[in-house]
Design a protein around this motif. Structure first.
Motif, PDB file in Angstrom:
ATOM      1  N   UNK A  50       0.926  -1.293   0.040  1.00 47.93           N
ATOM      2  CA  UNK A  50      -0.100   0.138  -0.027  1.00 47.93           C
ATOM      3  C   UNK A  50       0.699   1.328  -0.017  1.00 47.93           C
ATOM      4  N   UNK A  51       1.831   1.203   0.830  1.00 44.64           N
ATOM      5  CA  UNK A  51       2.945   2.293   0.808  1.00 44.64           C
ATOM      6  C   UNK A  51       3.694   2.429  -0.575  1.00 44.64           C
ATOM      7  N   UNK A  52       4.118   1.512  -0.930  1.00 42.56           N
ATOM      8  CA  UNK A  52       4.814   1.488  -2.210  1.00 42.56           C
ATOM      9  C   UNK A  52       4.183   1.699  -3.520  1.00 42.56           C
ATOM     10  N   UNK A  53       3.018   0.805  -3.769  1.00 40.01           N
ATOM     11  CA  UNK A  53       2.172   1.048  -4.886  1.00 40.01           C
ATOM     12  C   UNK A  53       1.255   1.850  -5.148  1.00 40.01           C
ATOM     13  N   UNK A  54       0.579   2.198  -3.856  1.00 38.09           N
ATOM     14  CA  UNK A  54      -0.477   3.247  -3.903  1.00 38.09           C
ATOM     15  C   UNK A  54       0.164   4.716  -3.358  1.00 38.09           C
ATOM     16  N   UNK A  55       1.184   4.545  -2.776  1.00 40.89           N
ATOM     17  CA  UNK A  55       1.675   5.945  -2.372  1.00 40.89           C
ATOM     18  C   UNK A  55       1.009   6.383  -1.150  1.00 40.89           C
TER      19      UNK A  55
END
Length: 197
Positions: A144-149
């Motif tokens: 969620x942090x990496x792909x959706x920012x």
């Protein structure tokens, strides 16, 4: 006792300390062609590919008295070994090309050679495998942090957990990825090839 060709890989490894040559010969028979196909596909040179496989088996034989799979299967171990050996050959090729001045500085900086492209592809694959190996909740938070920012607070709200829990998961994910030995080895190889002047 059963014939060796009826045993599983795990049973062969268990038997190995007692029948060095016979067990090694059976493993060699099972995996030589498979490893050669992988090496040839990447190196596109039969001699180099055969040398790669031979080196893998020589190193494997040297471990005969204390080899352990440590939770992995033999196929996985040998596939990692041949991959590492391929990196060694590609690094040697790259250095030879640089010494012969076939690669200019401009090409070195801006052009992705087949060797570099292969290494980058493998790094991406290994990195994704390392992420998939994270605990489920930890992996979800990381993606969620990496792909959706999403921010820490947004992730906490989305998953209905505290922001401290999110921070804990992110910290664990980063630590596990940093401590992944195979990933670290591959990353060092990439940096060596892409940054060495």
């Amino acid at each position: 006792m059963n014939q060796l060709d009826t045993l599983t890989d795990q049973q062969l490894i268990t038997t190995w300390p007692h029948q060095h040559e016979r067990v090694f010969a059976e493993i060699y028979r099972r995996y030589w062609d498979k490893l050669l196909a992988v090496a040839y596909h990447r190196l596109e040179d039969l001699h180099d590919a055969e040398e790669c496989v031979q080196d893998v088996f020589c190193k494997f034989w040297a471990l005969r008295n204390n080899f352990e799979l440590k939770g992995k299967d033999l196929s996985y171990y040998l596939s990692q070994a041949i991959r590492n050996q391929i990196f060694t050959v590609l690094r040697r090729r790259y250095n030879l090309r640089k010494k012969s001045k076939d690669i200019t500085l401009e090409e070195d900086v801006h052009h992705l050679t087949p060797e570099k492209q292969f290494i980058i592809t493998e790094l991406t694959k290994q990195f994704e495998e390392a992420i998939q190996a994270l605990p489920p909740q930890c992996k979800l938070v990381y993606l969620l942090k990496r792909d959706e920012g999403l921010t820490v607070n947004e992730i906490a709200e989305k998953l209905n957990i505290s922001s401290n829990t999110v921070k804990h998961h992110l910290k664990k994910a980063h630590k596990d990825l940093r401590n992944n030995t195979e990933l670290l080895t591959l990353l060092v190889t990439v940096l060596y090839l892409l940054q060495k002047k």
